[in-house]
Design a protein around this motif. Structure first.
Motif, PDB file in Angstrom:
ATOM      1  N   THR A 233       1.049  -1.020   0.283  1.00 45.93           N
ATOM      2  CA  THR A 233      -0.204  -0.127  -0.146  1.00 45.93           C
ATOM      3  C   THR A 233       0.903   1.221  -0.055  1.00 45.93           C
ATOM      4  OG1 THR A 233      -0.159   0.110   2.639  1.00 45.93           O
ATOM      5  CG2 THR A 233      -1.863  -1.168   1.648  1.00 45.93           C
ATOM      6  N   GLY A 234       0.143   1.691  -0.244  1.00 41.57           N
ATOM      7  CA  GLY A 234       1.195   3.397  -0.678  1.00 41.57           C
ATOM      8  C   GLY A 234       2.754   3.247  -0.976  1.00 41.57           C
ATOM      9  N   LEU A 235       3.700   4.078  -0.575  1.00 40.07           N
ATOM     10  CA  LEU A 235       4.841   4.077  -0.957  1.00 40.07           C
ATOM     11  C   LEU A 235       5.141   2.491  -1.099  1.00 40.07           C
ATOM     12  CD1 LEU A 235       6.553   6.477   0.412  1.00 40.07           C
ATOM     13  CD2 LEU A 235       5.832   6.926  -1.875  1.00 40.07           C
ATOM     14  N   GLY A 236       4.911   1.791  -0.657  1.00 43.02           N
ATOM     15  CA  GLY A 236       5.151   0.391  -0.836  1.00 43.02           C
ATOM     16  C   GLY A 236       5.052  -0.276  -1.942  1.00 43.02           C
ATOM     17  N   GLU A 237       3.667   0.360  -2.587  1.00 40.13           N
ATOM     18  CA  GLU A 237       3.694  -0.391  -4.142  1.00 40.13           C
ATOM     19  C   GLU A 237       5.152  -0.125  -4.730  1.00 40.13           C
ATOM     20  OE1 GLU A 237       0.603   0.626  -8.387  1.00 40.13           O
ATOM     21  OE2 GLU A 237       0.503   1.485  -6.148  1.00 40.13           O
ATOM     22  N   ALA A 238       5.704   1.113  -4.847  1.00 38.70           N
ATOM     23  CA  ALA A 238       6.987   1.458  -5.617  1.00 38.70           C
ATOM     24  C   ALA A 238       7.544   0.707  -4.872  1.00 38.70           C
ATOM     25  CB  ALA A 238       7.028   3.087  -5.623  1.00 38.70           C
ATOM     26  N   ILE A 239       8.297   0.759  -3.906  1.00 36.17           N
ATOM     27  CA  ILE A 239       9.533  -0.245  -3.196  1.00 36.17           C
ATOM     28  C   ILE A 239       8.908  -1.892  -3.690  1.00 36.17           C
ATOM     29  CG2 ILE A 239      10.310  -1.035  -1.276  1.00 36.17           C
ATOM     30  CD1 ILE A 239       9.404   1.097   0.254  1.00 36.17           C
ATOM     31  N   ASN A 240       7.643  -2.339  -3.613  1.00 34.49           N
ATOM     32  CA  ASN A 240       7.837  -3.645  -4.307  1.00 34.49           C
ATOM     33  C   ASN A 240       8.118  -3.540  -5.957  1.00 34.49           C
ATOM     34  OD1 ASN A 240       6.765  -5.741  -1.700  1.00 34.49           O
ATOM     35  ND2 ASN A 240       5.566  -4.060  -1.526  1.00 34.49           N
ATOM     36  N   ASP A 241       7.707  -2.880  -6.555  1.00 29.76           N
ATOM     37  CA  ASP A 241       7.345  -2.906  -7.510  1.00 29.76           C
ATOM     38  C   ASP A 241       9.516  -2.412  -8.402  1.00 29.76           C
ATOM     39  OD1 ASP A 241       7.512  -1.709 -10.880  1.00 29.76           O
ATOM     40  OD2 ASP A 241       8.948  -0.117  -9.984  1.00 29.76           O
TER      41      ASP A 241
END
Length: 324
Positions: free
Chosen positions: A306-314
């Motif tokens: 969720t949130g910035l976690g989407e970019a981190i996981n990408d």
């Protein structure tokens, strides 16, 4: 080794050195709030070629062009009303808009990888001052060897490029630590081409429209960061680890220990308190630290998407992808 000039203590020298170097068509490493960029005159084909050559970057992978302000951006790209609204809400900041190129734009086709669109961003901080002083757009991908971990400090850049780079501007650690979020407006819809330092939910709140995820990422390269394998350390990457294997480096999140930590070569925590913004800021620096530890692999514990976690996981999925 490149000369390093601190923009916080020697701002005028940094501006003078950088504008002179850029004017000769030579790339300069610059600090931005996202990551450090390898900047060169976006209107000069020789300068752009030097970026591709220094990074070892495929020429089909376009470069983001950085602008001093919206007025400069409007000279090079066509803004539809929705794109303009988004730009006014989030620029300067960690957002890139992919827009139709103006026929009269001086941005060279090499920077756009021959596309009829251009990715544009207005950065915060010293980079904005440099752009205003230089007076022309700067093509500026991340200042690292192509496909490798992105740099969040001047030392990361200098260590990567060594004598190949003439000048590095040191603005301290990058505050955001992830590349910009890239979006493209088409027919009144907003497409997310790359998650990044701006939460897509913030765009949805401002526009009242959903941000559609790009389901064909990697199939058609429309923007930077869409290659399947990217942001990769030397060591293999293992995601969603529930334990630690002997000799691995563990990068965890949220302060939660994993079984087997005592056998790890190194244990790092992106954010012991579970703060995704802190995790994003630490991600690339910790990946470099983990890679330098010489473990058999780098294991990541699960990180919320969720949130910035989407970019981190990408970034982690691309770092873990098979390498061609």
């Amino acid at each position: 080794m490149a000369d390093i000039v601190d923009t916080r203590t020697d701002a005028e020298e940094a501006l003078a050195r950088a504008t002179e170097t850029l004017g000769r068509g030579v790339p300069v490493a610059i600090p931005t709030e996202t990551v450090y960029g390898l900047a060169a005159d976006a209107t000069n084909p020789l300068a752009i070629t030097r970026i591709y050559d220094m990074k070892g970057r495929p020429r089909f992978n376009p470069l983001i062009c950085h602008m001093a302000d919206l007025a400069m951006a409007e000279k090079h790209a066509v803004f539809d009303p929705l794109s303009r609204r988004i730009a006014e809400a989030f620029w300067p900041g960690p957002l890139t808009l992919v827009l139709p190129i103006r026929p009269e734009s001086a941005i060279h086709p090499l920077a756009r990888a021959g596309l009829d669109t251009v990715g544009i961003r207005i950065p915060k901080g010293f980079a904005s001052r440099l752009l205003a002083a230089f007076g022309k757009p700067l093509a500026a991908p991340s200042a690292n060897t192509s496909g490798r971990i992105s740099p969040t400090t001047a030392r990361h850049v200098a260590d990567d490029f060594g004598a190949k780079l003439e000048l590095v501007l040191d603005g301290g650690p990058a505050v955001v630590g992830l590349e910009s979020t890239i979006i493209k407006v088409e027919g009144g819809t907003i497409r997310l081409l790359r998650p990044g330092g701006l939460d897509a939910a913030d765009i949805e709140r401002v526009t009242g429209l959903p941000v559609l995820r790009n389901e064909t990422a990697g199939a058609t390269i429309e923007a930077p960061g869409m290659l399947a394998s990217h942001y990769a350390p030397d060591a293999p990457v293992r995601l969603d680890a529930s334990d630690v294997r002997p000799g691995e480096v563990l990068i965890r999140f949220g302060g939660t220990p994993l079984p087997g930590e005592a056998q790890a070569a190194l244990v790092l925590d992106l954010s012991p308190s579970g703060d995704l913004a802190e995790a994003a800021a630490n991600l690339f620096g910790y990946m470099k630290q983990a890679d330098a530890a010489g473990g058999s692999a780098i294991a990541f514990s699960p990180i919320p998407a969720t949130g910035l976690g989407e970019a981190i996981n990408d970034r982690l999925q691309r770092a873990a992808a098979p390498r061609g």
